[in-house]
Write a protein that holds these residues in place. Structure first.
Motif, PDB file in Angstrom:
ATOM      1  N   LEU A   7       0.832  -1.196   0.000  1.00  0.00           N
ATOM      2  CA  LEU A   7       0.000   0.000   0.000  1.00  0.00           C
ATOM      3  C   LEU A   7       0.870   1.250   0.000  1.00  0.00           C
ATOM      4  CD1 LEU A   7      -2.794   1.308   0.098  1.00  0.00           C
ATOM      5  CD2 LEU A   7      -2.649   1.247   2.593  1.00  0.00           C
ATOM      6  N   GLN A  10       2.290   2.000  -3.352  1.00  0.00           N
ATOM      7  CA  GLN A  10       1.293   2.511  -4.294  1.00  0.00           C
ATOM      8  C   GLN A  10       0.922   3.971  -4.030  1.00  0.00           C
ATOM      9  OE1 GLN A  10      -1.859  -0.529  -5.555  1.00  0.00           O
ATOM     10  NE2 GLN A  10      -1.054  -1.436  -3.674  1.00  0.00           N
ATOM     11  N   LEU A  11       1.238   4.453  -2.836  1.00  0.00           N
ATOM     12  CA  LEU A  11       0.909   5.836  -2.478  1.00  0.00           C
ATOM     13  C   LEU A  11       2.115   6.762  -2.521  1.00  0.00           C
ATOM     14  CD1 LEU A  11      -1.454   5.147   0.569  1.00  0.00           C
ATOM     15  CD2 LEU A  11      -2.138   5.744  -1.769  1.00  0.00           C
ATOM     16  N   ARG A  21      -6.174   7.750  -8.573  1.00  0.00           N
ATOM     17  CA  ARG A  21      -6.037   6.313  -8.279  1.00  0.00           C
ATOM     18  C   ARG A  21      -6.875   5.909  -7.060  1.00  0.00           C
ATOM     19  NH1 ARG A  21      -6.221   1.833  -7.825  1.00  0.00           N
ATOM     20  NH2 ARG A  21      -4.646   0.176  -7.889  1.00  0.00           N
ATOM     21  N   LEU A  22      -7.182   6.862  -6.179  1.00  0.00           N
ATOM     22  CA  LEU A  22      -7.976   6.557  -4.991  1.00  0.00           C
ATOM     23  C   LEU A  22      -9.467   6.418  -5.295  1.00  0.00           C
ATOM     24  CD1 LEU A  22      -6.327   8.824  -2.267  1.00  0.00           C
ATOM     25  CD2 LEU A  22      -5.983   6.385  -2.684  1.00  0.00           C
ATOM     26  N   ALA A  25     -11.552   3.263  -4.431  1.00  0.00           N
ATOM     27  CA  ALA A  25     -10.940   2.571  -3.295  1.00  0.00           C
ATOM     28  C   ALA A  25     -11.942   2.465  -2.148  1.00  0.00           C
ATOM     29  CB  ALA A  25      -9.686   3.312  -2.832  1.00  0.00           C
ATOM     30  N   ARG A 151      -8.279   0.217   1.134  1.00  0.00           N
ATOM     31  CA  ARG A 151      -7.995  -0.851   0.184  1.00  0.00           C
ATOM     32  C   ARG A 151      -8.191  -0.321  -1.229  1.00  0.00           C
ATOM     33  NH1 ARG A 151     -11.723  -4.107   1.407  1.00  0.00           N
ATOM     34  NH2 ARG A 151     -13.042  -4.024  -0.444  1.00  0.00           N
ATOM     35  N   LEU A 152      -7.130  -0.315  -2.019  1.00  0.00           N
ATOM     36  CA  LEU A 152      -7.218   0.151  -3.384  1.00  0.00           C
ATOM     37  C   LEU A 152      -7.882  -0.903  -4.263  1.00  0.00           C
ATOM     38  CD1 LEU A 152      -3.697   1.794  -3.901  1.00  0.00           C
ATOM     39  CD2 LEU A 152      -5.840   2.880  -3.183  1.00  0.00           C
TER      40      LEU A 152
END
Length: 201
Positions: A7, A10-11, A21-22, A25, A151-152
């Motif tokens: 995670l 990814q951030l 991208r969020l 999610a 959680r993406l």
């Protein structure tokens, strides 16, 4: 859910890449989970609209990383808003979570937001926090270990962009991102100029 390193990795990118991208999610706290439908990017020292524009303070320290933590703040003397911290540690950036669709724990969210329609339960950043039961005690919350978790999902196939809501600093940058056609997305409102009292009053 992705592990801590997954995670955070990814951030770690630029906030303007992470913000869209969020969308989609899942943000969860206790029984309530919601699917994010609207967010805003804030780019620290490069952004006059950011709380970190003038540097680190006790209030904004969480924004300086590491990524994958929750930055919460009090606004208008009555509301809490929350952000996902992004980017590399030591450089402030964060994504304000503006709106979402409650997907589990509807009864709990309704109890917290009495009188609201299901569309409006988390439509706006303060309502989102209220529906999830997020308060200032969650500032610095690890989004991997919780109690508030992220959680993406798969990247959104279609994303709309526009100016951020109610912002005086850098108001015209199109750094608000939302899922088009989603009824939970909040209405755009420009900043309202503060009236000045006449001299001598």
């Amino acid at each position: 859910m992705a592990g801590s390193s997954d995670l955070r990795a990814q951030l770690e990118g630029p906030v303007l890449e992470i913000a869209p991208r969020l969308l989609g999610a899942t943000l969860s706290h206790g029984e309530v989970s919601l699917r994010l439908t609207e967010v805003e990017a804030y780019d620290g020292a490069n952004d006059a609209g950011s709380h970190a524009y003038r540097g680190r303070t006790p209030r904004n320290a969480v924004m300086f990383g590491p990524p994958g933590f929750l930055y919460c703040y009090f606004t208008y003397g009555m509301h809490v808003c929350c952000n996902v911290v992004t980017g590399v540690e030591g450089v402030a950036s964060a994504v304000l979570l503006r709106a979402g669709e409650v997907v589990t724990g509807l009864d709990e969210a309704r109890a917290r937001r009495r009188g609201s329609s299901d569309r409006d339960l988390a439509r706006g950043p303060a309502r989102l926090c209220s529906a999830l039961g997020i308060d200032l005690s969650h500032n610095g919350n690890d989004l991997v270990t919780g109690p508030v978790t992220l959680r993406l999902g798969d990247p959104a196939t279609e994303v709309s962009t526009g100016p951020r809501v109610g912002l005086r600093g850098d108001p015209h940058r199109p750094w608000r991102f939302w899922l088009p056609g989603e009824p939970t997305v909040s209405a755009y409102r420009p900043a309202v100029a503060r009236s000045r009292r006449p001299k001598g009053s």
